[in-house]
Design an enzyme around this catalytic site. Structure first.
Site, PDB file in Angstrom:
ATOM      1  N   THR A  40       0.817  -1.211   0.000  1.00  9.06           N
ATOM      2  CA  THR A  40       0.000   0.000   0.000  1.00  9.06           C
ATOM      3  C   THR A  40       0.854   1.266   0.000  1.00  9.06           C
ATOM      4  OG1 THR A  40      -0.146  -0.163   2.413  1.00  9.06           O
ATOM      5  CG2 THR A  40      -1.954  -1.107   1.141  1.00  9.06           C
ATOM      6  N   HIS A  45       6.293   0.126   7.775  1.00  5.17           N
ATOM      7  CA  HIS A  45       6.644   0.800   9.021  1.00  5.17           C
ATOM      8  C   HIS A  45       6.767  -0.247  10.118  1.00  5.17           C
ATOM      9  CE1 HIS A  45       2.423   0.366  10.201  1.00  5.17           C
ATOM     10  NE2 HIS A  45       2.067   0.973   9.073  1.00  5.17           N
ATOM     11  N   HIS A  48       4.424  -3.199  10.844  1.00  2.00           N
ATOM     12  CA  HIS A  48       4.398  -4.393   9.997  1.00  2.00           C
ATOM     13  C   HIS A  48       5.383  -5.459  10.474  1.00  2.00           C
ATOM     14  CE1 HIS A  48       3.017  -1.386   6.823  1.00  2.00           C
ATOM     15  NE2 HIS A  48       2.080  -2.316   6.766  1.00  2.00           N
ATOM     16  N   LYS A  82     -10.447  -1.190   8.455  1.00  2.06           N
ATOM     17  CA  LYS A  82     -10.840   0.032   7.756  1.00  2.06           C
ATOM     18  C   LYS A  82     -12.348   0.265   7.896  1.00  2.06           C
ATOM     19  CE  LYS A  82      -6.812   1.162   6.141  1.00  2.06           C
ATOM     20  NZ  LYS A  82      -6.152   2.425   6.517  1.00  2.06           N
ATOM     21  N   ARG A  86     -10.621   1.646   0.569  1.00  2.00           N
ATOM     22  CA  ARG A  86      -9.269   2.117   0.305  1.00  2.00           C
ATOM     23  C   ARG A  86      -9.210   2.802  -1.063  1.00  2.00           C
ATOM     24  NH1 ARG A  86      -5.143  -0.333   3.511  1.00  2.00           N
ATOM     25  NH2 ARG A  86      -5.947  -1.969   4.877  1.00  2.00           N
ATOM     26  N   GLN A 172      -6.957 -13.716  -0.885  1.00  2.00           N
ATOM     27  CA  GLN A 172      -5.890 -14.132   0.022  1.00  2.00           C
ATOM     28  C   GLN A 172      -5.957 -15.637   0.288  1.00  2.00           C
ATOM     29  OE1 GLN A 172      -4.504 -13.308   4.496  1.00  2.00           O
ATOM     30  NE2 GLN A 172      -4.660 -11.423   3.324  1.00  2.00           N
ATOM     31  N   ASP A 193      -5.625  -9.204  13.104  1.00  2.00           N
ATOM     32  CA  ASP A 193      -6.682  -8.776  12.184  1.00  2.00           C
ATOM     33  C   ASP A 193      -6.763  -9.657  10.936  1.00  2.00           C
ATOM     34  OD1 ASP A 193      -4.241  -7.886  11.149  1.00  2.00           O
ATOM     35  OD2 ASP A 193      -5.096  -6.100  10.257  1.00  2.00           O
ATOM     36  N   LYS A 230      -1.021   4.416  20.696  1.00  2.00           N
ATOM     37  CA  LYS A 230      -0.728   3.505  19.603  1.00  2.00           C
ATOM     38  C   LYS A 230       0.764   3.294  19.431  1.00  2.00           C
ATOM     39  CE  LYS A 230      -2.270   2.480  14.915  1.00  2.00           C
ATOM     40  NZ  LYS A 230      -3.121   2.920  13.796  1.00  2.00           N
ATOM     41  N   LYS A 233       3.752   5.145  16.518  1.00  2.00           N
ATOM     42  CA  LYS A 233       3.409   6.493  16.082  1.00  2.00           C
ATOM     43  C   LYS A 233       4.141   7.520  16.949  1.00  2.00           C
ATOM     44  CE  LYS A 233       0.201   5.728  12.882  1.00  2.00           C
ATOM     45  NZ  LYS A 233       0.243   6.264  11.515  1.00  2.00           N
ATOM     46  N   THR A 234       4.610   8.594  16.319  1.00  2.00           N
ATOM     47  CA  THR A 234       5.220   9.701  17.035  1.00  2.00           C
ATOM     48  C   THR A 234       4.548  10.981  16.566  1.00  2.00           C
ATOM     49  OG1 THR A 234       6.930  10.119  15.361  1.00  2.00           O
ATOM     50  CG2 THR A 234       7.429   8.467  17.051  1.00  2.00           C
TER      51      THR A 234
END
Length: 420
Positions: A40, A45, A48, A82, A86, A172, A193, A230, A233-234
């Protein structure tokens, strides 16, 4: 200690489709198993990482990892997690992203030996399939009611889901079936998920393969922080694996700033340090937290894994220089990494400025009077060295490799001066 026992002790196992079956199979044979990611973006990041690091643990125990980048599924879009559709990407964008992600994943796995990682792209078998083949050979085996019961689909029924994303779980599932048939792949692992997608793959294998076909699924818990915020994340956004998006220094700093409440957990799930070593580091967190031994070990292990030894050494060097104030020991590239997020000011390469004028122009000091006071009081330094001469004129000697000057006002306020 067997692999599954270790994974449980590390807190990596969330769900298994057949715990006894997995245990028995792993005790008897070395298997092939896979984990996938959709392209995607042109970088993964750190959110993953865990499933792939878990796949690497299987490789370390002699099993063969199959690493899938979804060139086909990336064109469709996984509805998991989601609330809305997307944005579809072009084939060219997806193919570019596949290439980028593959390079990042190759960094994680052993590419040599009898159980070298197998890199695959589901576009190779699904990209040219026609609609009639899809509906007759695969869609016929998965009931609509079965799909509606999946959390990822059921959660979208109120807000709406397109037929495109509705069929994602079948695509999948086709991956699992293809890898089972062509690579004897007996397990899929993924984040929590992905449970619905994994079990759909098992359903397709059960219905389309001879009776007695054995395959399994394993999911990994969602990574959370002790304070409820989370993970990954920053303030500046996600922590990417791409060094251009998140520099090795920033990557290193993310891990070294891990809270005491999280660091032992992260050492267990993300690093390959032994549980005995992690236990020693856990004691250090309790007995001498100010030394941050556990955080340093975590930062070093993760930076070395993703960016390599040279980048780790550079990140440590930048960190040490910023802590000590020894800015002149840094190269221009290291300064660019270390001062990426500080205020910056561009001036002409040919322009000569007094230090007072520079402080005003770059908005480092609010007035000439304040600028003079700051200089006289020793509150201003250039590249780590105090400058107390109010008449000082900046020269080429104040530029690191002719590109940058680092101005510090007070103890912690840094400014990056760029020469154009």
């Amino acid at each position: 200690m067997d692999l599954m026992q270790e994974l449980k002790l590390r807190g990596i196992v969330y769900q298994q489709t057949d715990e006894e079956g997995i245990k028995e199979t792993l005790s008897k044979e070395k298997i092939s198993l896979y984990c996938g990611v959709d392209p995607t973006a042109d970088s993964m990041h750190i959110g993953h990482l865990l499933p792939f690091l878990t796949l690497r643990r299987f490789q370390n125990h002699g099993h063969t990892p199959i690493v899938l980048v979804g060139g086909a599924t990336g064109l469709i879009g996984d509805p998991s997690g989601k609330k809305e559709e997307r944005q579809l990407q072009t084939l060219e964008m997806v193919q570019h992203n596949v290439s980028c992600l593959r390079k990042q994943l190759e960094q994680i796995f052993n590419q040599d030996g009898d159980n070298a990682a197998i890199m695959v792209n589901n576009y190779d078998w699904a990209g040219s399939m026609d609609l009639v083949t899809f509906l007759r050979d695969y869609g016929k085996y998965i009931g609509v009611n079965y799909m509606l019961a999946k959390d990822t689909i059921a959660s979208r029924l109120d807000t709406g889901i397109s037929f495109t994303e509705f069929t994602y779980t079948i695509l999948q599932a086709m991956d699992f079936l293809h890898l089972y048939k062509n690579h004897n792949c007996k397990m899929q692992i993924g984040g929590s998920d992905q449970w619905g997608n994994i079990t759909t793959g098992l359903e397709l294998i059960r219905k389309m393969q001879p009776e007695g076909a054995k395959a399994y699924g394993l999911t990994i818990p969602l990574v959370t922080k002790a304070d409820g915020t989370k993970f990954g994340k920053t303030e500046s956004g996600a922590i990417w694996l791409d060094a251009e998006k998140t520099s090795p220094y920033e990557f290193y700093q993310f891990w070294i700033n891990t809270a005491d409440a999280d660091v032992v957990k992260y050492l267990k799930i993300f690093t390959f340090l032994s549980l005995e070593t992690i236990e020693e580091l856990a004691k250090a967190v309790e007995e001498e937290p100010h030394l941050r031994k556990a955080q340093k070990a975590l930062a070093e292990e993760m930076t070395r894994l993703i960016h390599g030894e040279a980048a780790l050494e550079q990140a440590i060097k930048i960190s040490a220089a910023l802590f000590s104030g020894d800015i002149k020991s840094l190269t221009a590239d290291e300064i660019e990494q270390g001062f990426k997020d500080v205020p910056s000011f561009d001036i002409s390469d040919a322009e000569e400025l007094s230090l007072v004028d520079l402080l005003i122009a770059a908005k480092i000091s609010p007035s000439k009077r304040q600028a003079r006071e700051d200089i006289q009081n020793g509150a201003v330094s250039l590249n780590g060295e105090k400058q107390t001469d109010v008449a000082y004129i900046l020269s080429s000697s104040d530029r690191v490799e002719g590109k940058f000057t680092i101005v510090r006002r007070g103890k912690k306020k840094y400014y990056l001066i760029r020469y154009k």
